[in-house]
Scaffold this motif. Structure first.
Motif, PDB file in Angstrom:
ATOM      1  N   ARG A  75       0.830  -1.204   0.000  1.00 35.12           N
ATOM      2  CA  ARG A  75       0.000   0.000   0.000  1.00 35.12           C
ATOM      3  C   ARG A  75       0.871   1.262   0.000  1.00 35.12           C
ATOM      4  N   GLY A  76       1.986   1.204   0.724  1.00 32.17           N
ATOM      5  CA  GLY A  76       2.881   2.357   0.793  1.00 32.17           C
ATOM      6  C   GLY A  76       3.581   2.643  -0.516  1.00 32.17           C
ATOM      7  N   GLN A  77       3.766   1.617  -1.351  1.00 37.02           N
ATOM      8  CA  GLN A  77       4.446   1.776  -2.636  1.00 37.02           C
ATOM      9  C   GLN A  77       3.490   2.080  -3.782  1.00 37.02           C
ATOM     10  N   GLU A  78       2.199   2.134  -3.507  1.00 34.43           N
ATOM     11  CA  GLU A  78       1.229   2.247  -4.588  1.00 34.43           C
ATOM     12  C   GLU A  78       1.379   3.542  -5.372  1.00 34.43           C
ATOM     13  N   GLU A  79       1.744   4.634  -4.720  1.00 38.45           N
ATOM     14  CA  GLU A  79       1.925   5.899  -5.440  1.00 38.45           C
ATOM     15  C   GLU A  79       3.081   5.780  -6.431  1.00 38.45           C
ATOM     16  N   GLN A  80       4.186   5.151  -6.003  1.00 38.10           N
ATOM     17  CA  GLN A  80       5.327   4.939  -6.891  1.00 38.10           C
ATOM     18  C   GLN A  80       4.948   4.013  -8.044  1.00 38.10           C
ATOM     19  N   ARG A  81       4.217   2.953  -7.715  1.00 40.54           N
ATOM     20  CA  ARG A  81       3.795   2.000  -8.742  1.00 40.54           C
ATOM     21  C   ARG A  81       2.877   2.667  -9.758  1.00 40.54           C
ATOM     22  N   THR A  82       2.009   3.558  -9.305  1.00 34.49           N
ATOM     23  CA  THR A  82       1.095   4.274 -10.203  1.00 34.49           C
ATOM     24  C   THR A  82       1.872   5.153 -11.181  1.00 34.49           C
ATOM     25  N   ARG A  83       2.919   5.829 -10.701  1.00 34.33           N
ATOM     26  CA  ARG A  83       3.749   6.650 -11.592  1.00 34.33           C
ATOM     27  C   ARG A  83       4.440   5.779 -12.637  1.00 34.33           C
ATOM     28  N   PHE A  84       4.920   4.610 -12.203  1.00 32.67           N
ATOM     29  CA  PHE A  84       5.559   3.679 -13.134  1.00 32.67           C
ATOM     30  C   PHE A  84       4.572   3.230 -14.211  1.00 32.67           C
ATOM     31  N   LEU A  85       3.357   2.850 -13.817  1.00 35.45           N
ATOM     32  CA  LEU A  85       2.352   2.379 -14.766  1.00 35.45           C
ATOM     33  C   LEU A  85       1.986   3.477 -15.779  1.00 35.45           C
ATOM     34  N   LYS A  86       1.913   4.710 -15.303  1.00 36.72           N
ATOM     35  CA  LYS A  86       1.614   5.823 -16.211  1.00 36.72           C
ATOM     36  C   LYS A  86       2.723   5.996 -17.234  1.00 36.72           C
ATOM     37  N   GLU A  87       3.973   5.832 -16.805  1.00 41.35           N
ATOM     38  CA  GLU A  87       5.124   5.976 -17.713  1.00 41.35           C
ATOM     39  C   GLU A  87       5.107   4.898 -18.785  1.00 41.35           C
ATOM     40  N   VAL A  88       4.947   3.623 -18.371  1.00 39.31           N
ATOM     41  CA  VAL A  88       5.046   2.538 -19.357  1.00 39.31           C
ATOM     42  C   VAL A  88       3.789   2.437 -20.205  1.00 39.31           C
ATOM     43  N   LYS A  89       2.674   2.945 -19.728  1.00 37.55           N
ATOM     44  CA  LYS A  89       1.457   2.931 -20.549  1.00 37.55           C
ATOM     45  C   LYS A  89       1.666   3.743 -21.811  1.00 37.55           C
ATOM     46  N   GLY A  90       2.445   4.807 -21.698  1.00 38.86           N
ATOM     47  CA  GLY A  90       2.689   5.657 -22.856  1.00 38.86           C
ATOM     48  C   GLY A  90       3.452   4.966 -23.971  1.00 38.86           C
ATOM     49  N   ILE A  91       4.234   3.939 -23.638  1.00 41.48           N
ATOM     50  CA  ILE A  91       4.977   3.245 -24.710  1.00 41.48           C
ATOM     51  C   ILE A  91       4.390   1.880 -25.037  1.00 41.48           C
ATOM     52  N   LEU A  92       3.451   1.398 -24.228  1.00 42.64           N
ATOM     53  CA  LEU A  92       2.863   0.080 -24.477  1.00 42.64           C
ATOM     54  C   LEU A  92       1.454   0.156 -25.052  1.00 42.64           C
ATOM     55  N   MET A  93       0.733   1.212 -24.800  1.00 47.21           N
ATOM     56  CA  MET A  93      -0.679   1.291 -25.204  1.00 47.21           C
ATOM     57  C   MET A  93      -0.883   2.357 -26.293  1.00 47.21           C
TER      58      MET A  93
END
Length: 330
Positions: A312-330
């Protein structure tokens, strides 16, 4: 143990100069180079499939792998006095990948791309091992399990700290799980699966830092015991998730790993969507839910509670990561 080991070694055409114990095996220095001797519970068919995969990598790319040697009777298995099977494999004086060393992990990603580009057996005919459950089916099963556990916890009159924490986190992680499942249903997953079968595309199945050895400019790949015909980007997902967990979900590192892999083996659009869906899926949360449901409910593991709080504490970091890779995968 020494007598048993000597009896096994005598059945191979090499001279052992020294030996020492290593992780679940014996490392032998022989007149023909390093060898690894270990007990093996795999079937004959399984070993033959693994060797077919390794031979493909040797023949097509001259890549170092842990080839299994035959004994003096031209057999892969050598039995000890208790009728247990042992195998002898080629080994390498290398070091495992440091998952916090960014250049090292980048090399792992590029090497995986090269492996996948070569691992095409030309059809899933008889005698090969095929992924038993599709990623889509797996997600569907896990989502049902999460809903079942939520209903169970809600029905309890008294809830411990772990159960309260699981419920508080449920909506956000279950929402991610449902979105990931929807993405697989819409991305042409079945067509990708049929192409995987038709071309006999193989994934390593356990591409972790334990199984990748660095030897200067060369990289050796070991332990193909989970190799199968399957969606190859699942290997990339396993590497990415572990690297991200070890590096605080560093967005730039994740983007570079994906691009490094893609330069060696260009991914189709459907593969990119599958990869994003797997990254989006809250696997760590599901594992804790599953562990909780299949353990004693009256006892709360402080270790698992710590893991849940960390997720739960890492979710903000994980969300930023997902936003970054979504731009090159989707």
């Amino acid at each position: 143990m020494e007598d048993k080991l000597e009896e096994i070694i005598r059945q191979y055409p090499c001279q052992v100069r020294s030996r020492r114990r290593t992780r679940g095996a014996f490392l032998l220095e022989t007149d023909q180079g390093l060898r690894l001797l270990k007990e093996c519970s795999a079937s004959q068919a399984r070993i033959e499939f693994e060797e077919r995969v390794k031979e493909q990598l040797i023949r097509q790319g001259n890549l170092p792998v842990d080839h299994t040697y035959k004994n003096n009777r031209e057999e892969y298995f050598t039995k000890d006095n208790y009728r247990n099977n042992w195998v002898m494999r080629q080994w390498y004086a290398g070091v495992e990948c440091d998952m916090k060393d960014h250049p090292c992990v980048m090399r792992c990603a590029g090497h995986l791309g090269r492996l996948h580009a070569l691992l095409e057996l030309g059809g899933a005919e008889e005698g090969v091992y095929i992924q038993k459950e599709s990623i889509r089916q797996e997600m569907e099963r896990h989502n049902k399990e999460m809903k079942r556990v939520r209903s169970y916890i809600r029905g309890k009159k008294q809830k411990n700290e772990m159960e309260i924490c699981l419920l508080e986190a449920f909506d956000i992680f279950y929402g991610q799980a449902c979105l990931a499942q929807s993405l697989l249903q819409e991305c042409g997953y079945e067509e990708l699966w049929q192409k995987t079968l038709a071309n006999g595309l193989v994934r390593h199945g356990s591409y972790t830092y334990h199984n990748v050895l660095f030897m200067g400019k060369d990289i050796a790949t070991t332990n193909f015991d989970k190799a199968e015909i399957g969606i190859q980007v699942r290997d990339l997902y396993d590497l990415l998730r572990k690297a991200m967990e070890k590096n605080a979900w560093h967005p730039e590192l994740g983007r570079c790993l994906i691009q490094t892999y893609d330069r060696e083996r260009s991914m189709e659009d459907s593969e990119k969507t599958v990869l994003y869906a797997m990254l989006l899926y809250p696997e760590k949360y599901w594992k804790l839910v599953n562990f909780y449901y299949n353990s004693r409910k009256s006892w709360m593991s402080s270790k698992n509670l710590e893991k849940l709080l960390k997720i739960r504490g890492q979710e903000e970091q994980r969300t930023r990561f997902l936003k970054e890779v979504k731009g090159i995968l989707m």
